[in-house]
Design an enzyme around this catalytic site. Structure first.
Site, mmCIF file in Angstrom:
data_model
loop_
_atom_site.group_PDB
_atom_site.id
_atom_site.type_symbol
_atom_site.label_atom_id
_atom_site.label_comp_id
_atom_site.label_asym_id
_atom_site.label_seq_id
_atom_site.Cartn_x
_atom_site.Cartn_y
_atom_site.Cartn_z
ATOM 1 N N THR A 157 23.583 -5.990 24.309
ATOM 2 C CA THR A 157 23.565 -5.715 22.970
ATOM 3 C C THR A 157 22.462 -5.260 22.323
ATOM 4 O O THR A 157 21.294 -5.880 22.835
ATOM 5 C CB THR A 157 24.414 -6.840 22.149
ATOM 6 O OG1 THR A 157 25.544 -7.160 22.622
ATOM 7 C CG2 THR A 157 24.346 -6.791 20.767
ATOM 8 N N ARG B 7 39.367 -8.439 22.799
ATOM 9 C CA ARG B 7 38.681 -9.413 22.923
ATOM 10 C C ARG B 7 37.243 -8.942 21.873
ATOM 11 O O ARG B 7 36.816 -7.724 22.002
ATOM 12 C CB ARG B 7 37.879 -9.410 24.161
ATOM 13 C CG ARG B 7 36.732 -10.627 24.320
ATOM 14 C CD ARG B 7 35.443 -9.758 24.363
ATOM 15 N NE ARG B 7 34.147 -10.855 24.723
ATOM 16 C CZ ARG B 7 33.063 -10.456 24.423
ATOM 17 N NH1 ARG B 7 32.696 -9.275 24.060
ATOM 18 N NH2 ARG B 7 32.179 -11.552 24.859
ATOM 19 N N HIS C 75 26.481 -13.527 27.024
ATOM 20 C CA HIS C 75 27.685 -13.740 26.956
ATOM 21 C C HIS C 75 28.035 -14.299 25.599
ATOM 22 O O HIS C 75 27.761 -15.649 25.277
ATOM 23 C CB HIS C 75 27.964 -15.079 27.980
ATOM 24 C CG HIS C 75 27.909 -14.440 29.307
ATOM 25 N ND1 HIS C 75 26.655 -14.286 30.136
ATOM 26 C CD2 HIS C 75 28.820 -14.088 30.057
ATOM 27 C CE1 HIS C 75 27.172 -13.861 31.253
ATOM 28 N NE2 HIS C 75 28.455 -13.719 31.346
HETATM 29 N N1 ASP Z 1 26.812 -10.119 23.326
HETATM 30 C C1 ASP Z 1 27.857 -9.102 23.783
HETATM 31 C C2 ASP Z 1 29.254 -9.592 23.902
HETATM 32 O O1 ASP Z 1 29.496 -10.721 24.262
HETATM 33 C C3 ASP Z 1 27.589 -8.445 25.063
HETATM 34 C C4 ASP Z 1 26.076 -8.434 25.170
HETATM 35 O O2 ASP Z 1 25.231 -8.925 24.493
HETATM 36 O O3 ASP Z 1 25.732 -8.370 26.464
HETATM 37 O O4 ASP Z 1 30.256 -8.795 23.475
#
Ligand code: ASP
Length: 327
Positions: free
Chosen positions: A188, A216, A241
């Site tokens: 992200t 989701r 995550h």
């Molecule tokens: N935090 C994001 C999510 O869980 C993904 C990521 O940052 O890699 O959707």
């Protein structure tokens, strides 16, 4: 070899109770305890691709622009990059082939806006800002968010590029079609800025975990999870995550620890430690990275395991830094 207990103790975590299980950390971690800036303005972003976001933000910050405008413009850069498979256009789709986007913004005054599960709009961060500025609400989801975006004059676009569609088709051949987190395929953009007036702002934008279950929503649009800003204390953002970040309300936690007197670095370390305690001796593929900034321009960053990088831009620096990690 430094044990995790020795390292965390050396970080002077202000009396925090530390349970470590004797795991080790890289010595590089110690070098990153305090990353002092050269002053305001300053912008930091998650991951190496954050450097391009920082460049756009810096164009506004350097001549005295506002942090909120800077983080929005910064976030729009990866959103428009078809080569970036984890944000906006070109983002990898969910299990059913839909590109669904999550984003949020927050400013020094505590105003916040967010969209989640948004399809068909290239700049969810700008829609999130409109939610903040044009509605009495904080978050809009799915079809309602898309309806609002249309009403605000945003135009639709097919965000599933040929490249992303091909990757999805390949995944469908190989995968057992289970909703497992794929550590290789999620990243992200979180971007935090302090402007000349010492105003803080942050933004976060993502297409979420690749091939996630349809419906989701991760941490990225959740105020307090992947982004939190307190104009007096500091701000924090998260990547990795999302489920681990949501369960611990990580960015809010980082800022609250800073309120209690921790430095941005110590606050990020402790917030990661809360997650590490639930992982035992082996993090597996679990990765979470926190990035924090205070109004003085002090930066903190810490991750569950190696690999998390962040980009810094200020009057003296334009660089990518490896964050220290717990494992
Ligand atoms: N935090 C994001 C999510 O869980 C993904 C990521 O940052 O890699 O959707």
């Amino acid at each position: 070899m430094t044990t995790r207990r020795e390292f965390l103790t050396s970080c002077a975590l202000a009396g925090a109770a530390l349970t470590t299980g004797g795991k080790t950390v890289a010595h590089a971690a110690a070098q990153q305890r305090e990353s002092e800036s050269t002053g305001r303005p300053l912008v930091v972003s998650t991951w190496s691709f954050g450097q391009a976001a920082n460049a756009a933000a810096w164009n506004l910050l350097a001549p005295g622009g506002a942090a909120l405008d800077a983080v929005e413009q910064g976030a729009r850069v990866p959103e428009s990059d078809p080569a970036n498979r984890t944000v906006g256009l070109g983002g990898l789709p969910d299990r059913d082939g839909h590109v669904t986007l999550d984003a949020c913004v927050m400013d020094h005054a505590g105003r916040a806006g967010s969209v989640c599960f948004l399809e068909g709009y290239e700049h969810p961060v700008s829609v999130a800002r409109k939610v903040m500025e044009e509605t009495p609400h904080v978050m809009l989801a799915g079809a309602g968010a898309a309806q609002f975006a249309a009403e605000q004059g945003f135009t639709t676009r097919d965000l599933l590029t040929d490249d992303a569609r091909n990757a999805w088709n390949e995944w469908r051949k190989e995968a057992r079609y289970e909703p497992t987190a794929n550590a290789e395929r999620h990243d992200t953009l979180g971007i935090l800025a302090v402007d000349q007036d010492a105003h803080l702002a942050g933004a976060c934008t993502t297409s979420g975990m690749a091939f996630k279950l349809h419906g989701r929503v991760g941490d990225s649009p959740i105020i307090g999870a992947a982004l939190y800003v307190d104009g007096e204390i500091g701000c924090a953002t998260a990547t990795g995550h999302g489920e681990f970040v949501m369960r611990t309300l990580g960015s809010f936690l980082v800022v609250e620890l800073m309120r209690q007197g921790r430095s941005p670095q110590d606050a990020c370390t402790e917030a990661v430690e809360r997650i590490v305690r639930s992982l035992g001796d082996d993090p597996g593929e679990t990765q979470v990275g926190y990035l924090a900034l205070d109004p003085r321009g002090r930066i903190g960053a810490f991750a569950v395991q190696p690999g998390f990088q962040y980009a810094v831009r200020d009057g003296a620096r334009d660089e990518i830094i490896d964050a220290a990690s717990a494992f």
